[in-house]
Design a protein around this motif. Structure first.
Motif, mmCIF file in Angstrom:
data_model
loop_
_atom_site.group_PDB
_atom_site.id
_atom_site.type_symbol
_atom_site.label_atom_id
_atom_site.label_comp_id
_atom_site.label_asym_id
_atom_site.label_seq_id
_atom_site.Cartn_x
_atom_site.Cartn_y
_atom_site.Cartn_z
ATOM 1 N N PRO A 145 2.249 10.124 -17.128
ATOM 2 C CA PRO A 145 1.214 9.990 -18.157
ATOM 3 C C PRO A 145 1.675 9.181 -19.358
ATOM 4 C CG PRO A 145 1.306 12.254 -17.362
ATOM 5 C CD PRO A 145 2.491 11.540 -16.780
ATOM 6 N N GLU A 148 1.654 5.579 -18.288
ATOM 7 C CA GLU A 148 0.242 5.195 -18.194
ATOM 8 C C GLU A 148 -0.326 4.873 -19.572
ATOM 9 O OE1 GLU A 148 -2.090 7.344 -15.116
ATOM 10 O OE2 GLU A 148 -3.284 7.958 -16.825
ATOM 11 N N VAL A 152 -1.714 1.212 -21.091
ATOM 12 C CA VAL A 152 -3.058 1.053 -21.669
ATOM 13 C C VAL A 152 -2.948 0.457 -23.064
ATOM 14 C CG1 VAL A 152 -5.091 2.290 -22.505
ATOM 15 C CG2 VAL A 152 -4.092 2.900 -20.300
ATOM 16 N N MET A 169 3.625 -1.143 -14.373
ATOM 17 C CA MET A 169 2.370 -1.135 -13.631
ATOM 18 C C MET A 169 2.627 -0.936 -12.134
ATOM 19 S SD MET A 169 -0.274 -3.755 -15.514
ATOM 20 C CE MET A 169 0.682 -5.238 -15.393
ATOM 21 N N LEU A 172 3.208 2.764 -11.521
ATOM 22 C CA LEU A 172 1.972 3.542 -11.417
ATOM 23 C C LEU A 172 1.264 3.269 -10.107
ATOM 24 C CD1 LEU A 172 0.331 3.411 -14.965
ATOM 25 C CD2 LEU A 172 1.572 5.271 -13.911
ATOM 26 N N THR A 217 -10.204 7.125 -10.391
ATOM 27 C CA THR A 217 -9.035 6.256 -10.436
ATOM 28 C C THR A 217 -9.007 5.519 -11.761
ATOM 29 O OG1 THR A 217 -9.219 5.923 -8.047
ATOM 30 C CG2 THR A 217 -7.785 4.412 -9.248
ATOM 31 N N CYS A 218 -8.147 5.969 -12.661
ATOM 32 C CA CYS A 218 -8.073 5.309 -13.966
ATOM 33 C C CYS A 218 -6.753 5.609 -14.637
ATOM 34 C CB CYS A 218 -9.244 5.721 -14.849
ATOM 35 S SG CYS A 218 -9.077 7.341 -15.607
ATOM 36 N N TRP A 219 -6.452 4.807 -15.671
ATOM 37 C CA TRP A 219 -5.284 5.027 -16.519
ATOM 38 C C TRP A 219 -5.777 5.518 -17.866
ATOM 39 C CZ3 TRP A 219 -2.752 -0.379 -15.302
ATOM 40 C CH2 TRP A 219 -2.253 -0.354 -14.002
#
Length: 521
Positions: A145, A148, A152, A169, A172, A217-219
């Motif tokens: 996290p 991540e 972002v 990246m 992840l 599905t996301c960051w």
């Protein structure tokens, strides 16, 4: 302790092996016995042993058949075959079934202990390795996290990209489809200025959990200014609008009106590559401006766009002046330049929400500049949507004032740390100790040193200690050993290596160079 099960159709054999194990120094507990293959299969499922000694010749299901069945349910169990028949056929089947070793009946106690001891060591090593992998996996899961959120932040706010951005990246893992959009989740308390940091932390945790439970599905970015940004990847089966609306409704239903916080979601347009998400982020902010909508969400494509946009050329020179003044530390002049830009917007009839967005983008660039200069500042979020140019000017002055305060506070912070290091450099001065003095976390302090001094904390401390040593060599007759301890080192040999690496000469040679013979006239 290793859990062992004994399988043999002869009671005397089971009793003998059990007794050997009980009297041995091996770290073994015999958890069960079986007299035939069927009992062995049932007992193995119930007892979950680590090791089974298996007789081959038994009535009904023989040992090799039992091994095959047990391995279907649990392939981590180790097997030692116990047999009176030393035949090639049995050896072939045992190898095929992955049997670790075998013992012939009868065997000396020393052979039994040696054979079982080898398997026990193998099992223990496997268990240690499994625990190590589990621990590493747990640490990685805790770290993900943070990675991540860092990605972002770099992708959306255009900060100086980390040299390891691509590697992070890759860590992840990209979804099969890289296109997506940005969602801005905004929390507003029912009472102006209300709410506690702990409540926001709780909301942030619930947001992450809701996203996880929904298999989205996301960051997820960091909570900052009561807002969180999400980079959402497209689900190949849904259209952009269907996915965006579905996500917004899902989050609103789960999180709205928790702890007196009201949720509003702005959704930016779709981008085809993750590195283009900054545009979608700006669109998500524009979609978040009018938070009075009854549905509590807005897509950028639904935002009405005015025709009277300000020509960029009218303000580009003023924006450049703002950055130049900030770079020179002339904040009062920078504020005046920002006020002129707002006057331009007002003079051409720019919509107030669009003007606020343009000012916001300018302040984000100011924040980026400050971070490039090594000053850690948060994004300058407006506290509310302004409804007049008078309000916009007042709110902008407030945000600039906050940036000034952060810069001054950080300058004081560095000064405090430098003074402390100079005072206690001779002690075991850890990064954690320095961080505690200024009430910051070690990661932040390390980052501050790197950005301001171009080196990490330990290099800064080392250089200062070496400078102290050089001064002591010049101004005192103390031995090199005494100087070593006085500047904070415990090993003269290590001190000598560090000194030579930084100065180019050993301490002994350097001291000799300081001695200048008196020239007689």
């Amino acid at each position: 302790m290793i859990r062992m099960m004994i399988v043999d159709d002869e009671p005397i054999e089971r009793i003998a092996l059990h007794k050997i194990m009980a009297e041995s120094s091996l770290d073994i507990e015999v958890v069960g016995e079986a007299s035939n293959g069927r009992e062995a299969i049932e007992a193995a499922a119930r007892l979950q042993p680590d090791l089974i000694t298996m007789d081959i010749k038994m009535p009904g299901i023989n040992g090799l058949q039992a091994i095959e069945k047990i391995r279907e349910a649990n392939d981590s169990i180790k097997f030692i075959i116990v047999t009176a028949f030393d035949t090639f056929e049995f050896a072939q089947q045992a190898i095929r079934l992955g049997v670790y070793d075998y013992m012939l009946k009868p065997s000396r106690i020393s052979v039994v202990l040696e054979t079982i001891g080898k398997v026990v060591n193998e099992i223990k090593n496997t268990q240690i390795e499994r625990q190590k992998r589990s621990s590493e996996k747990h640490r990685l899961q805790k770290m993900m996290p943070m990675v991540e959120a860092d990605i972002v932040e770099q992708l959306l706010f255009d900060y100086v990209p980390s040299a390891y951005l691509s590697e992070m990246m890759d860590l992840l893992g990209f979804p099969s489809v890289k296109s997506g959009f940005v969602v801005n989740v905004q929390f507003t308390h029912a009472m102006a200025g209300g709410g506690q940091p702990a409540e926001l932390e709780e909301l942030y945790s619930k947001l992450i959990q809701q996203i996880h439970d929904s298999s989205i599905t996301c960051w997820v970015g960091k909570m900052s200014g009561k807002q969180v940004q999400l980079i959402v990847f497209m689900d190949g089966e849904l259209s952009y609008r269907a996915q965006a609306v579905g996500l917004a409704r899902n989050l609103i239903q789960a999180l709205n009106r928790r702890n007196d916080y009201r949720l509003f979601i702005g959704v930016g347009g779709q981008c085809q590559d993750v590195r283009e998400m900054r545009r979608s982020y700006h669109e998500a902010l524009l979609a978040s401006i009018d938070s009075s909508l009854p549905v509590h969400y807005c897509l950028y494509e639904d935002v009405p766009h005015a025709d009277n946009q300000v020509d960029r050329s009218l303000t580009i020179e003023l924006e450049k002046n703002v950055l130049d003044e900030v770079r020179c530390g002339k904040w009062e002049s920078a504020g005046e330049q920002v006020a002129k830009i707002i006057d331009v917007f007002e003079g051409v009839g720019q919509r107030i929400d669009m003007a606020q967005q343009r000012v916001f983008e300018l302040l984000v660039n100011v924040t980026k500049l400050l971070q490039e200069m090594g000053i850690d500042v948060n994004k300058p979020y407006f506290r509310y949507q302004t409804t007049s140019y008078t309000q916009l000017k007042a709110e902008t002055r407030y945000l600039i004032h906050q940036l000034v305060e952060v810069r001054e506070a950080e300058s004081d912070l560095l000064q405090t740390m430098k003074q402390y290091i100079r005072k206690y450099a001779h002690e075991d001065l850890s990064l954690e100790r320095i961080a505690a003095i200024v009430n910051r976390n070690p990661f932040y302090v390390s980052k501050l040193f790197k950005e301001h001094f171009g080196m990490n904390y330990i290099d800064y401390l080392t250089e200062y200690r070496i400078e102290m040593a050089k001064q002591l060599m010049q101004e005192s007759d103390k031995s090199l050993k005494e100087i070593t301890f006085e500047v904070g080192y415990h090993d003269p040999n290590y001190f000598s290596r560090v000194f030579k690496k930084l100065v180019g000469h050993s301490p002994t040679d350097y001291r000799k160079m300081l001695i200048r013979p008196t020239i007689k006239k």
